[in-house]
Scaffold this motif. Structure first.
Motif, PDB file in Angstrom:
ATOM      1  N   ALA A  43     158.163  51.589 107.551  1.00 21.93           N
ATOM      2  CA  ALA A  43     157.727  50.312 108.105  1.00 21.93           C
ATOM      3  C   ALA A  43     156.507  49.862 107.321  1.00 21.93           C
ATOM      4  O   ALA A  43     155.773  50.683 106.764  1.00 21.93           O
ATOM      5  N   THR A  44     156.292  48.562 107.274  1.00 18.69           N
ATOM      6  CA  THR A  44     155.137  48.008 106.579  1.00 18.69           C
ATOM      7  C   THR A  44     154.210  47.353 107.588  1.00 18.69           C
ATOM      8  O   THR A  44     154.652  46.580 108.443  1.00 18.69           O
ATOM      9  N   VAL A  45     152.932  47.674 107.473  1.00 21.46           N
ATOM     10  CA  VAL A  45     151.888  47.078 108.308  1.00 21.46           C
ATOM     11  C   VAL A  45     151.021  46.221 107.396  1.00 21.46           C
ATOM     12  O   VAL A  45     150.453  46.720 106.421  1.00 21.46           O
ATOM     13  N   VAL A  46     150.963  44.926 107.677  1.00 20.83           N
ATOM     14  CA  VAL A  46     150.126  44.018 106.899  1.00 20.83           C
ATOM     15  C   VAL A  46     148.709  44.097 107.451  1.00 20.83           C
ATOM     16  O   VAL A  46     148.492  43.945 108.660  1.00 20.83           O
ATOM     17  N   VAL A  47     147.757  44.360 106.550  1.00 25.13           N
ATOM     18  CA  VAL A  47     146.347  44.458 106.934  1.00 25.13           C
ATOM     19  C   VAL A  47     145.682  43.146 106.548  1.00 25.13           C
ATOM     20  O   VAL A  47     145.366  42.909 105.384  1.00 25.13           O
ATOM     21  N   LYS A  48     145.534  42.270 107.546  1.00 27.25           N
ATOM     22  CA  LYS A  48     144.933  40.950 107.308  1.00 27.25           C
ATOM     23  C   LYS A  48     144.341  40.471 108.636  1.00 27.25           C
ATOM     24  O   LYS A  48     145.070  40.007 109.505  1.00 27.25           O
ATOM     25  N   GLY A  49     143.058  40.655 108.811  1.00 31.48           N
ATOM     26  CA  GLY A  49     142.401  40.284 110.061  1.00 31.48           C
ATOM     27  C   GLY A  49     142.805  41.192 111.206  1.00 31.48           C
ATOM     28  O   GLY A  49     142.638  40.860 112.361  1.00 31.48           O
ATOM     29  N   GLY A  50     143.358  42.328 110.913  1.00 33.98           N
ATOM     30  CA  GLY A  50     143.867  43.287 111.893  1.00 33.98           C
ATOM     31  C   GLY A  50     145.131  43.916 111.334  1.00 33.98           C
ATOM     32  O   GLY A  50     145.356  43.902 110.119  1.00 33.98           O
ATOM     33  N   TYR A  51     145.954  44.459 112.203  1.00 34.15           N
ATOM     34  CA  TYR A  51     147.195  45.110 111.795  1.00 34.15           C
ATOM     35  C   TYR A  51     148.388  44.351 112.371  1.00 34.15           C
ATOM     36  O   TYR A  51     148.425  44.075 113.567  1.00 34.15           O
ATOM     37  N   SER A  52     149.347  44.007 111.505  1.00 30.00           N
ATOM     38  CA  SER A  52     150.527  43.306 111.967  1.00 30.00           C
ATOM     39  C   SER A  52     151.773  43.914 111.327  1.00 30.00           C
ATOM     40  O   SER A  52     151.899  43.888 110.098  1.00 30.00           O
ATOM     41  N   PRO A  53     152.641  44.472 112.107  1.00 25.08           N
ATOM     42  CA  PRO A  53     152.567  44.651 113.554  1.00 25.08           C
ATOM     43  C   PRO A  53     151.574  45.759 113.901  1.00 25.08           C
ATOM     44  O   PRO A  53     151.276  46.619 113.071  1.00 25.08           O
TER      45      PRO A  53
END
Length: 125
Positions: A43-53
Motif C-alpha cells: 500500500a502507498t501512504v502519501v505524506v502531505k500535511g499528514g498521512y493519506s490514507p
C-alpha cells in the motif's frame, strides 16, 4: 464598544471555533485495503500535511510493504516512527521509502511522525 473591539471579539470567536473544531471535532479517517497477491501485498501512504490514507488494512500471513510517498517538506513529517516495530525512518532520503510490515499476528500497529503530531495505523486482519 468601539469598532476595533467588536472586530477583535469577532476574530477571537472565530479562532476559538476553529481551534475547538480542530482538536475536538470528529474528522473522517481514510482507510485503504492493501493490494497484491497471495505472495505479497503493498500500500502507498502519501505524506502531505499528514498521512493519506491514515489507515491501511493488511491480510494476515501475507508479506507486506508500506510505501511512504514523501510530498511534504515539513520537518515534523520527515520521519515516520513505528514504536512497536522499532522503526524510525527518515523519509527525506528518497521520494518513496518502503517499510516491511510483519503480518504474522492480527492487530493494530500505530505509526506517527517524528514529533508524534500526525498519526496513522496498520490493521492486520
Amino acid at each position: 464598544m468601539g469598532t476595533t473591539q467588536i472586530i477583535a471579539v469577532v476574530v477571537t470567536a472565530i479562532l476559538a471555533g476553529v481551534i475547538g473544531w480542530w482538536f475536538l471535532g470528529k474528522h473522517e479517517e481514510a482507510a485503504e485495503l492493501a493490494t497484491g497477491s497471495d505472495n505479497q501485498q503493498s500500500a502507498t501512504v502519501v505524506v502531505k500535511g499528514g498521512y493519506s490514507p491514515s489507515t491501511i488494512v493488511l491480510k494476515k500471513g501475507v508479506p507486506a510493504k508500506l510505501n511512504f510517498d514523501m510530498q511534504d517538506s515539513t520537518a515534523c513529517l520527515s520521519h515516520v516512527v513505528f514504536d512497536r516495530l522499532g522503526v524510525n525512518e527518515d523519509l527525506t532520503k528518497r521520494d518513496v521509502t518502503t517499510i516491511d510490515i510483519p503480518t504474522d499476528k492480527t492487530g493494530t500497529i500505530d505509526f506517527a511522525c517524528g514529533m508524534n503530531m500526525f498519526h496513522g495505523k496498520v490493521v492486520v486482519k
